[in-house]
Design a protein around this motif. Structure first.
Motif: not given
Length: 332
Positions: A125, A168-169, A172-174, A176, A178, A187, A252
């Motif tokens: 990463k 974000k690195n 996983p996307e769901d 992340i 804000n 969230n 993860n």
């Protein structure tokens, strides 16, 4: 779970002979008093004064949490560890050396965040390197040059924002983030951070209770009438090590999933009961995991490391020995 008992369901906690009894849905679950040092009530739990007397006699602390999984308060027995001499010195240290302690704490947070990020850098990463470099150079310089608490806290705020920016690195996307939203979390990742930080805060309250330090006199955070601010100070450097490493591993490895383990309402998001149980198990396992302490030359758990930081602070207050909080890199 070792010395900690977690109650995640609604029910009634009572004394039954010489043990604790939790009654839910017409069934009794017995909790042995031996080896129980603290109880976390993560749902609505009824208690009575007879129980409190029994808990006090057995030196058991109880932490209470509200509907949004936030910390409500603690019951702990009359403090056995009061020390007027240390309290006077702790207040004197606040007045004369507050900035010094605050800088040590924030430097410790930065060091541990850098070490957590370096783990991901080693696992391809590479994007996280910018934040690691910023911590090792600009961050350290700005902390050391800070003239007051407000400057220290401003740099600390930027440190956390840069750390959140690396999610974000890492995730996983769901999952992340804000922006960091606390009360209530909005969230899944905010829900995990809030829950983990709250558990760690309560753990630190228990650790400080078993020393002669006064919970109310803090150094980085403003001493406040509404909370144990020293617990906020001591717990900060352990957040990257205990809370965030637990979150990253669970997410993860897909042990926690958005669809299965969270309740999403209109304006907030919380772990459901299954999610809480998974998180608590991983959190406790990390707390109890051990490493070889280079100075003590023996195995030490992260739970013990929190208490050792309390003793380091006492040494600084009483003997002016340099206060260096726990370092994940140095393992001490």
């Amino acid at each position: 779970m070792g010395s900690t008992r977690y109650i995640t369901s609604m029910g009634e906690l009572t004394r039954k002979d010489n043990s604790l009894c939790f009654r839910k849905n017409g069934k009794n679950v017995y909790i042995p008093v031996e080896n129980t040092k603290e109880i976390y009530c993560l749902n609505e739990v009824s208690i009575n004064s007879k129980l409190l007397d029994f808990l006090a006699a057995n030196n058991i602390i109880v932490h209470f949490f509200n509907y949004h999984e936030g910390y409500s308060g603690s019951f702990y027995p009359r403090n056995q560890y009061n020390s007027g001499k240390l309290l006077v010195k702790q207040v004197e240290t606040f007045n004369s050396k507050r900035l010094c302690v605050a800088k040590s704490i924030v430097n410790g947070i930065g060091s541990n965040i850098a070490e957590v990020l370096y783990h991901y850098y080693k696992h391809n990463k590479k994007e996280v390197k910018n934040t690691i470099d910023w911590i090792n150079k600009e961050f350290v310089q700005r902390i050391n040059e800070s003239k007051d608490i407000h400057q220290v806290m401003a740099v600390e705020g930027e440190l956390w924002q840069r750390f959140y920016g690396e999610f974000k690195n890492i995730l996983p996307e769901d999952f992340i983030i804000n922006k960091r939203v606390k009360r209530p979390p909005d969230n899944p990742i905010n829900a995990l951070i809030s829950f983990g930080n709250t558990l760690l805060y309560a753990k630190t309250i228990s650790s400080i209770y078993r020393t002669h330090l006064d919970q109310r006199v803090s150094f980085l955070h403003e001493p406040s009438e509404g909370r144990f601010s020293l617990s906020l100070d001591i717990s900060e450097v352990f957040k990257p090590v205990i809370v965030y490493k637990t979150i990253f591993d669970l997410v993860n490895n897909r042990k926690l999933q958005v669809a299965k383990h969270f309740d999403k309402k209109v304006n907030y998001c919380l772990l459901n009961e299954d999610g809480r149980k998974i998180f608590i198990k991983a959190f406790e396992e990390r707390l109890e995991s051990v490493f070889v302490h280079p100075r003590l030359k023996r195995k030490v758990s992260y739970r013990t490391a929190i208490k050792l930081d309390c003793y380091k602070l006492i040494k600084f207050i009483m003997e002016n020995k340099e206060f260096v909080p726990f370092s994940l890199k140095e393992r001490m």
